[in-house]
Design a protein around this motif. Sequence first.
Motif, PDB file in Angstrom:
ATOM      1  N   ALA A   1       0.834  -1.204   0.000  1.00 43.19           N
ATOM      2  CA  ALA A   1       0.000   0.000   0.000  1.00 43.19           C
ATOM      3  C   ALA A   1       0.872   1.258   0.000  1.00 43.19           C
ATOM      4  N   ALA A   2       1.960   1.235   0.769  1.00 42.61           N
ATOM      5  CA  ALA A   2       2.866   2.384   0.805  1.00 42.61           C
ATOM      6  C   ALA A   2       3.467   2.642  -0.571  1.00 42.61           C
ATOM      7  N   TRP A   3       3.809   1.559  -1.294  1.00 46.16           N
ATOM      8  CA  TRP A   3       4.314   1.689  -2.664  1.00 46.16           C
ATOM      9  C   TRP A   3       3.298   2.387  -3.552  1.00 46.16           C
ATOM     10  N   MET A   4       2.071   1.866  -3.513  1.00 44.02           N
ATOM     11  CA  MET A   4       1.028   2.397  -4.393  1.00 44.02           C
ATOM     12  C   MET A   4       0.789   3.880  -4.087  1.00 44.02           C
ATOM     13  N   TYR A   5       0.745   4.190  -2.776  1.00 49.06           N
ATOM     14  CA  TYR A   5       0.516   5.577  -2.365  1.00 49.06           C
ATOM     15  C   TYR A   5       1.635   6.470  -2.891  1.00 49.06           C
ATOM     16  N   THR A   6       2.879   6.023  -2.708  1.00 48.28           N
ATOM     17  CA  THR A   6       4.012   6.841  -3.140  1.00 48.28           C
ATOM     18  C   THR A   6       3.965   7.097  -4.639  1.00 48.28           C
ATOM     19  N   ILE A   7       3.665   6.033  -5.407  1.00 47.31           N
ATOM     20  CA  ILE A   7       3.613   6.205  -6.858  1.00 47.31           C
ATOM     21  C   ILE A   7       2.501   7.189  -7.218  1.00 47.31           C
ATOM     22  N   ALA A   8       1.308   6.993  -6.624  1.00 44.61           N
ATOM     23  CA  ALA A   8       0.177   7.851  -6.976  1.00 44.61           C
ATOM     24  C   ALA A   8       0.456   9.305  -6.625  1.00 44.61           C
ATOM     25  N   ILE A   9       0.941   9.546  -5.403  1.00 39.69           N
ATOM     26  CA  ILE A   9       1.102  10.933  -4.966  1.00 39.69           C
ATOM     27  C   ILE A   9       2.245  11.609  -5.714  1.00 39.69           C
ATOM     28  N   SER A  10       3.318  10.863  -6.055  1.00 35.20           N
ATOM     29  CA  SER A  10       4.416  11.523  -6.745  1.00 35.20           C
ATOM     30  C   SER A  10       4.049  11.788  -8.198  1.00 35.20           C
ATOM     31  N   LEU A  11       3.227  10.907  -8.781  1.00 31.29           N
ATOM     32  CA  LEU A  11       2.761  11.191 -10.142  1.00 31.29           C
ATOM     33  C   LEU A  11       1.870  12.430 -10.141  1.00 31.29           C
ATOM     34  N   ALA A  12       0.990  12.527  -9.140  1.00 29.64           N
ATOM     35  CA  ALA A  12       0.129  13.714  -9.054  1.00 29.64           C
ATOM     36  C   ALA A  12       0.981  14.968  -8.877  1.00 29.64           C
ATOM     37  N   ARG A  13       2.026  14.853  -8.050  1.00 26.56           N
ATOM     38  CA  ARG A  13       2.855  16.028  -7.808  1.00 26.56           C
ATOM     39  C   ARG A  13       3.656  16.406  -9.048  1.00 26.56           C
ATOM     40  N   VAL A  14       4.132  15.379  -9.759  1.00 25.21           N
ATOM     41  CA  VAL A  14       4.966  15.694 -10.922  1.00 25.21           C
ATOM     42  C   VAL A  14       4.124  16.383 -11.999  1.00 25.21           C
ATOM     43  N   ARG A  15       2.833  16.076 -12.047  1.00 24.91           N
ATOM     44  CA  ARG A  15       1.977  16.750 -13.020  1.00 24.91           C
ATOM     45  C   ARG A  15       1.888  18.248 -12.721  1.00 24.91           C
ATOM     46  N   SER A  16       1.757  18.592 -11.444  1.00 22.52           N
ATOM     47  CA  SER A  16       1.746  20.016 -11.096  1.00 22.52           C
ATOM     48  C   SER A  16       3.079  20.668 -11.441  1.00 22.52           C
ATOM     49  N   ILE A  17       4.168  19.942 -11.164  1.00 21.29           N
ATOM     50  CA  ILE A  17       5.492  20.495 -11.443  1.00 21.29           C
ATOM     51  C   ILE A  17       5.644  20.728 -12.945  1.00 21.29           C
ATOM     52  N   ILE A  18       5.179  19.741 -13.742  1.00 21.00           N
ATOM     53  CA  ILE A  18       5.282  19.884 -15.202  1.00 21.00           C
ATOM     54  C   ILE A  18       4.521  21.131 -15.651  1.00 21.00           C
ATOM     55  N   ILE A  19       3.276  21.271 -15.178  1.00 22.31           N
ATOM     56  CA  ILE A  19       2.465  22.432 -15.577  1.00 22.31           C
ATOM     57  C   ILE A  19       3.157  23.728 -15.182  1.00 22.31           C
ATOM     58  N   GLU A  20       3.689  23.753 -13.963  1.00 25.02           N
ATOM     59  CA  GLU A  20       4.307  24.985 -13.484  1.00 25.02           C
ATOM     60  C   GLU A  20       5.518  25.361 -14.320  1.00 25.02           C
ATOM     61  N   ARG A  21       6.316  24.341 -14.670  1.00 21.12           N
ATOM     62  CA  ARG A  21       7.549  24.636 -15.402  1.00 21.12           C
ATOM     63  C   ARG A  21       7.284  24.931 -16.867  1.00 21.12           C
ATOM     64  N   GLU A  22       6.226  24.334 -17.407  1.00 17.53           N
ATOM     65  CA  GLU A  22       5.976  24.485 -18.842  1.00 17.53           C
ATOM     66  C   GLU A  22       4.837  25.454 -19.104  1.00 17.53           C
ATOM     67  N   GLN A  23       4.529  26.301 -18.119  1.00 19.51           N
ATOM     68  CA  GLN A  23       3.333  27.131 -18.277  1.00 19.51           C
ATOM     69  C   GLN A  23       3.440  28.089 -19.459  1.00 19.51           C
ATOM     70  N   HIS A  24       4.663  28.354 -19.928  1.00 18.55           N
ATOM     71  CA  HIS A  24       4.808  29.279 -21.055  1.00 18.55           C
ATOM     72  C   HIS A  24       4.654  28.582 -22.398  1.00 18.55           C
ATOM     73  N   SER A  25       4.618  27.245 -22.387  1.00 15.02           N
ATOM     74  CA  SER A  25       4.609  26.546 -23.672  1.00 15.02           C
ATOM     75  C   SER A  25       3.176  26.407 -24.197  1.00 15.02           C
ATOM     76  N   ALA A  26       3.098  26.198 -25.511  1.00 17.06           N
ATOM     77  CA  ALA A  26       1.781  26.170 -26.153  1.00 17.06           C
ATOM     78  C   ALA A  26       0.968  24.963 -25.712  1.00 17.06           C
ATOM     79  N   TRP A  27       1.636  23.811 -25.492  1.00 15.93           N
ATOM     80  CA  TRP A  27       0.859  22.596 -25.209  1.00 15.93           C
ATOM     81  C   TRP A  27       0.088  22.721 -23.908  1.00 15.93           C
ATOM     82  N   VAL A  28       0.609  23.474 -22.956  1.00 13.60           N
ATOM     83  CA  VAL A  28      -0.126  23.652 -21.702  1.00 13.60           C
ATOM     84  C   VAL A  28      -1.392  24.467 -21.958  1.00 13.60           C
ATOM     85  N   GLY A  29      -1.269  25.474 -22.814  1.00  8.44           N
ATOM     86  CA  GLY A  29      -2.439  26.268 -23.167  1.00  8.44           C
ATOM     87  C   GLY A  29      -3.515  25.421 -23.817  1.00  8.44           C
TER      88      GLY A  29
END
Lengths: 265, 241, 60
Positions: free
Chosen positions: A210-238
């Motif tokens: 369960a700890a594995w699954m939680y870690t994978i899920a939460i870090s994937l969710a977090r990385v999505r926010s990080i991606i959006i934040e870093r790529e906010q100037h790019s067209a694909w985010v728009g």
Amino acid sequence: MAIHWFKYAAPASFYGLAGRMIPWFTGAAVVTTLVGLYIGMVLAPTDFQQGDSYRIIYIHVPAAWMGMFTYLVMAGWAAAGVVFNTRLSGMMVQALAPTGALFTFVALWTGAFWGRPTWGTYWVWDARLTSTLILFFLYIGYMALRASIDDPRRADRAGAVLTLVGVVNIPIIYFSVQWWNTLHQGASVRPGSSSMATVMLTGMLVMAFAAWMYTIAISLARVRSIIIEREQHSAWVGELLVAEGHGRPSGTSEALPGSNEQGAR
Amino acid sequence: MVSDPIYPLSAWELPVNFNWCLTPITVLRRDLLLTLRRPAELMTTLFFFIIVVSLFPLGIGPQPELLREIAPGVLWVAALLASLLALPRLFAADHADGTLEQLALAPQPLSLIVFAKLVAHWLTTGLPLTLLAPLIALQFDLPSSTVWVLVASLALGTPILGAIGAVGAALTLGLRGGGVLTAVLVLPLYIPALIFGAGAVEATLGGLDAGGHLSLLAALTVFTLTFAPWAAAAAVRISLD
Amino acid sequence: MNWSSFSDFLAMGGYAFFVWMSYGVTALLVVAEVAWVVKQRRRSLARAQVQRSIREWSST
């Protein structure tokens, strides 16, 4: 090879992949946590030596494993970032660190509350507790370094160097603390060192999963926010904002992590 | 061959090309010169060491047995903190005036140049600390047999402190709150050196052989000096981008 | 089933304080982390939205 792995090294394509995977891992985490807790807290018998205080094992041991393992995974991503120079690697290291630190802290905290009834004190300088504390310091160091660098690319690379230096040092730290410990207080009585009943072991392994699954899920969710934040100037985010329906000019988005991603490639 | 004005040593005519080691040697001489021309900085580090160590008897009490027991740990932790405070001397000034960028452009491997800087740094930080330690050991009433082990452990251990510290110092170049940040990054990595170093002195105090501790410390020194300059060079390049 | 009643379960054989402090704080931290990630997600989307509006405004 049919699967083009490097396609997903691009943050834009990984964003969609992560979005499709998050619900599965979240579901698995919830189900296995419930099953694990049921086995451990309800089905498993009381330990004849430690009474019911041993039930802390169901979070203590999985948290300690996860804390250690997450650092290794971070180091793996950091190494991949150094070798292949992919942007995603640094983002994954960044996304994993808080969860690793959290589990390491949980291991320390539950260790203290297990130590009190078992050893008579909240804290002993036991080799494993001490090394876990040092591991926690390493996580704090990584996050402190990241937090003080403004340029994300520099933060990625500096963080990668620090993580790799840390992972090389971890075996040395473990060995030295072990050595220090045996010289100073001899072998200590460890909770859970006696052979465990099958039910207890099953409960612990399910909780570890369960700890594995939680870690994978939460870090994937977090990385999505990080991606959006870093790529906010790019067209694909728009385009993504429009496709996902966050594109209302009025602006207040009501998106939750893991909301469906049909629009994203 | 006309001697190159930048490298005075390149006038040597050797059958094998040793030019790659000229820049590191020049850097070593330059760093030593710079430190020795401003001895105040060096002395501050040493006095910090002495002051920290002297605070412990004041805080704990002057009982000789107690002091003898805590001496290895106190001396080692103070040495750790003193070398931590000396770390900005390694790169900060060179980073501020652009020298570091020029060094990074040199054809010689940057890790070799970093290694030369580490040697110069050790000669002006680790070595004085090591030489000062017997004097401070007197304050703690350490027997003379232990003092030699203390000196040996510091001589073997201080290069580790400088080398690991170099990675931390290079990573935090030009960042706000650099000093505290370096401490947070570097101190956990100092723990093995602390354990083996202070452990060697403690073992002798307890009438045991310090050989095991010192061998492990020596192994750690060799290992660290092999890999840390390389990591520090990578960190310098990251900070220069 | 190990317990005879729910209050028996809560008492944890006399170790209630230690067991529930461990489980409680862990649950609290997990909930806090999930809430933090949700907040981070909203904030990053809002920022990206602002960026997009600026891009559209400057292109027209």
